[in-house]
Scaffold this active site. Structure first.
Site, short mmCIF file in Angstrom:
data_model
loop_
_atom_site.label_atom_id
_atom_site.label_comp_id
_atom_site.label_asym_id
_atom_site.label_seq_id
_atom_site.Cartn_x
_atom_site.Cartn_y
_atom_site.Cartn_z
N ASN A 1 -1.71 2.45 5.30
CA ASN A 1 -0.76 1.41 4.89
C ASN A 1 -0.38 0.64 6.14
OD1 ASN A 1 1.42 -0.08 3.87
ND2 ASN A 1 2.85 1.61 4.22
N GLY A 2 -0.57 -0.68 6.13
CA GLY A 2 -0.22 -1.50 7.30
C GLY A 2 -1.38 -2.39 7.68
N LYS B 1 12.67 -16.00 -9.59
CA LYS B 1 12.43 -15.01 -10.66
C LYS B 1 11.42 -15.56 -11.66
CE LYS B 1 13.71 -11.93 -9.52
NZ LYS B 1 14.39 -11.78 -8.28
N TRP C 1 -2.49 -2.94 -1.61
CA TRP C 1 -2.13 -4.37 -1.68
C TRP C 1 -3.03 -5.01 -0.63
CZ3 TRP C 1 0.03 -8.20 1.52
CH2 TRP C 1 0.49 -9.34 0.85
N CYS D 1 0.84 -1.19 0.00
CA CYS D 1 0.00 0.00 0.00
C CYS D 1 0.88 1.25 0.00
CB CYS D 1 -0.95 0.07 1.19
SG CYS D 1 -2.09 -1.29 1.30
N ARG E 1 4.16 -0.65 -4.62
CA ARG E 1 3.81 -1.12 -3.27
C ARG E 1 2.51 -1.91 -3.26
NH1 ARG E 1 6.87 1.95 0.46
NH2 ARG E 1 5.51 1.34 2.15
N HIS F 1 17.66 -37.43 -4.31
CA HIS F 1 16.87 -37.75 -3.11
C HIS F 1 15.41 -37.35 -3.27
CE1 HIS F 1 20.50 -38.92 -1.11
NE2 HIS F 1 21.05 -37.74 -1.34
N GLU G 1 17.31 -18.45 -6.61
CA GLU G 1 16.94 -17.12 -7.14
C GLU G 1 16.35 -17.25 -8.55
OE1 GLU G 1 16.50 -14.23 -6.06
OE2 GLU G 1 16.78 -12.82 -7.70
N GLU H 1 7.92 -15.63 -10.13
CA GLU H 1 7.39 -14.28 -9.89
C GLU H 1 6.82 -13.65 -11.15
OE1 GLU H 1 9.67 -11.81 -6.47
OE2 GLU H 1 10.93 -12.37 -8.14
N LYS I 1 6.42 -4.78 -4.01
CA LYS I 1 7.87 -4.65 -3.85
C LYS I 1 8.28 -4.47 -2.40
CE LYS I 1 11.90 -3.21 -6.04
NZ LYS I 1 12.30 -4.61 -6.23
C1 G6P Z 1 9.28 -8.80 -1.85
C2 G6P Z 1 9.82 -8.59 -3.24
C3 G6P Z 1 11.14 -9.39 -3.41
C4 G6P Z 1 12.13 -8.98 -2.33
C5 G6P Z 1 11.54 -9.18 -0.93
C6 G6P Z 1 12.42 -8.58 0.15
O1 G6P Z 1 8.82 -10.09 -1.68
O2 G6P Z 1 8.88 -9.00 -4.19
O3 G6P Z 1 11.68 -9.10 -4.68
O4 G6P Z 1 13.30 -9.73 -2.49
O5 G6P Z 1 10.27 -8.51 -0.84
O6 G6P Z 1 12.41 -7.19 0.01
P1 G6P Z 1 13.51 -6.24 0.60
O7 G6P Z 1 13.05 -4.86 0.27
O8 G6P Z 1 13.54 -6.49 2.09
O9 G6P Z 1 14.80 -6.60 -0.04
#
Ligand code: G6P
Length: 605
Positions: free
Chosen positions: A98-99, A481, A74, A2, A27, A500, A477, A484, A600
């Site tokens: 927001n929160g 990616k 969000w 948010c 956000r 395993h 990672e 996502e 984000k």
């Molecule tokens: C969200 C984002 C990720 C990020 C994670 C941690 O889930 O989508 O891309 O790695 O938060 O965010 P930060 O700001 O703490 O690195």
């Protein structure tokens, strides 16, 4: 998680709020809305979905007024529809939040006479303020009393007919910044949102309350004392928050990696001696007993990579954990422990709470953040900034690689201070880091093979990523990616674990991406590649020239990378996994910069 905006003192308030919201869309993008105060009426426009929907709506239903607040959501409580979109209002008060309000149900029960229009936790704030206003309090006192009743984390902007020359901002556990214009004043979840309007900002401290009038602001701390908050001049160029000639922020940010890695290294390395220079850290390194590392998402994977470096070079035990897990474990933390918190935004609540816990337990708190004014940075004993610049694409790319670069230099610095690394060896490793920008540029100039592989995996349901040693987190990672942004299910394993369990999945359909540079573990990776090939599996090998020569045709696809020092492989091999996810998502036509359901900056648990 948010984004909120407030503007006071201009007849263009609604259009400025809209522009600010677009910058906060990273956000959350489930719904958006704006409320303005005009001639003793609160007018609102809200739309489900992205801000572009609200923008269209405003073209035919414009909002006027000198004061306004806006929100991009969000969703946490209640579906992402128009009723649940902020601002919430009862006609007398309008609020954006927001929160999370943890005790909202209890408050809602108490306010059962009120007409609740949404299923959010946030609407209770409106009715609480009105409750106090109706009993004779002025807006400021009503907001103070409301604040005292809330449990949880919140950044709020409030307007009311009762004081139609005021915007109230409140910050507890979620960030808020005040911007100074020419007679106008602004409020925003971050300074980026305010950048087109002003470069002068103050950040609220946790627990702060602020009263914005046209041309002035007053701050009060959590004890209701009138306090001053420093005015800072933002050094970010507004153009760094635009896509430039790229189709997506993600691709722009992938391409910025050579430069931002160079910038980050320049700040951490003494170029004449080619050694690490982190003398600003006030830590007693020789006495360190253990390093605890906490992060979420990609930041957690950067931490996992660094565990290999700290153990290899600094010979120090390291524990890495996900923020949301760390907080609820009861772990003994040693005296003289160093706790490192990694975060792009510096606001991730799952990372912030463990930081506070480690502080209580006497750990030295070092944060590696991309937003130096963030809560995590402010609450740390020391901060190392990654110089990635603003990262707008939701999927982290340049923030991730600059986090790894920073951790690599830190590992070398600690290793040398503890006498486990000769200056000569350090110079060799620093040189490998310094060569990264050029090698990354080489990858960026030869993306055809990656694009070709993307066309082969775009229609699959599942992809498996495998890697060994410090490249195992890059497999994680890579899978993250792909999930996502392309919505293809992907999983990652340490290559040796394949036998395993995941080996049962191998067939002629499942693509298996091997992160397999020709390093000391290459022969082991090759064995795993053989195991896949023997079962008719589809091998996508990411390796270098030497590795490719040893593959003996076991692969279906090859993505060849420049030869590099083993130390920097995890950083270099991040590029092809980012690009593979990107091209696959392009072919699938997904919303790359704003993937569904993600945000984000995640400021809720
Ligand atoms: C969200 C984002 C990720 C990020 C994670 C941690 O889930 O989508 O891309 O790695 O938060 O965010 P930060 O700001 O703490 O690195």
């Amino acid at each position: 998680m948010c984004g909120i905006i407030g503007v006071i003192g201009t007849s263009h308030s609604a259009s400025l709020i809209l522009e600010g919201l677009k910058r906060l869309e990273y956000r959350g993008y489930d719904s958006a809305g704006i409320a303005t105060l005009d001639k003793n009426t609160i007018n609102r426009q809200r739309s489900a979905g992205k801000i572009s929907n609200l923008e269209k709506h405003l073209e035919t239903n414009p909002l006027t007024g000198l004061i306004g607040i806006g929100h991009t959501r969000w969703a946490t409580h209640g579906p992402a529809n128009e009723e649940n979109a902020h601002p919430h209002s009862d006609g007398q008060v309008a609020v954006v939040h927001n929160g999370i309000i943890e005790n909202f149900q209890k408050l809602k029960d108490e306010l059962s006479d009120c007409n609740f229009e949404s299923t959010t936790d946030s609407e209770v704030i409106v009715h609480l303020i009105s409750y106090y206003l109706d009993r004779g309090d002025n807006l400021i006192d009503a907001c103070r009393k409301m604040k005292a009743r809330l449990k949880g984390s919140f950044a709020l902007a409030v307007i009311s007919l009762k004081e139609n020359d005021t915007v109230i901002g409140i910050c507890q556990g979620s960030p808020l910044a005040v911007g100074y214009g020419n007679g106008e004043m602004y409020l925003g979840s971050d300074s980026l949102a305010l950048l087109p309007m002003t470069s002068k900002v103050s950040y609220l401290s946790d627990g702060d309350f602020c009263i914005l009038k046209s041309g002035s602001v007053q701050f009060f701390n959590s004890e209701n004392k009138n306090v001053k908050r420093e005015i800072k001049e933002l050094s970010i160029d507004a153009s760094s928050v635009s896509k430039g000639s790229f189709d997506h922020f993600m691709m722009k940010e992938i391409h910025e990696q050579p430069q931002v890695i160079r910038d980050t290294l320049n700040a951490l390395i003494d170029s004449s001696s080619r050694t690490s220079d982190l003398s600003q850290l006030n830590i007693d390194i020789n006495d360190l007993s253990k390093i605890t590392i906490v992060g979420c998402g990609s930041a957690y994977y950067a931490g996992l990579v660094s565990k290999y470096w700290f153990e290899e070079y600094a010979k120090i035990p390291v524990e890495v954990d996900i923020g949301s897990e760390f907080r609820y474990r009861n772990h003994p933390l040693p005296d003289k422990g160093l706790a490192i918190f990694i975060s792009q935004s510096g606001e991730t609540i799952d990372t912030l709470y463990p930081l506070r816990l480690c502080k209580e337990k006497g750990q030295y708190i070092l944060s590696i953040v991309n937003s130096p004014e963030s809560t995590i940075a402010r609450e740390s004993d020391s901060v190392i900034k990654t110089l990635a610049g603003p990262e707008i694409g939701v999927a982290s790319t340049k923030a991730f690689t600059t986090q790894m670069v920073t951790l690599a230099v830190l590992a070398l610095f600690i290793a040398r201070k503890r006498n486990h690394l000769s200056e000569k060896k350090e110079q060799e490793l620093v040189s490998a880091l310094l060569e990264l920008p050029e090698k990354i540029s080489e990858i960026l100039n030869a993306q055809d093979s990656i694009n070709k592989v993307a066309s082969q995996i775009k229609d699959t349901q599942n992809v498996l990523y495998l890697g060994r040693g410090h490249n195992y987190p890059i497999a994680l990672e890579g899978a993250l990616k792909l999930k996502e942004i392309s919505y293809i299910h992907a999983e990652a394993y340490a290559s040796g674990e394949m036998k395993h369990g995941p080996i049962a999945l191998i067939d002629s359909h499942l693509p298996i991406v091997f992160i397999a540079p020709s390093d000391t573990l290459f022969s082991k990776s090759l064995t795993n590649i053989e195991q896949v090939s023997a079962r008719g599996g589809r091998v996508i090998a990411l390796t270098d020239e030497a590795g490719s020569e040893k593959l003996n045709g076991l692969h279906e696809y090859l993505i060849k990378l420049p030869k590099a020092h083993e130390f920097v492989h995890p950083i270099l091999y991040s590029l092809p996994v980012q690009l593979l996810a990107y091209y696959t998502a392009v072919l699938k036509g997904t919303d790359i910069d704003q993937p569904k359901n993600l945000a984000k900056s995640v400021t809720v648990e």
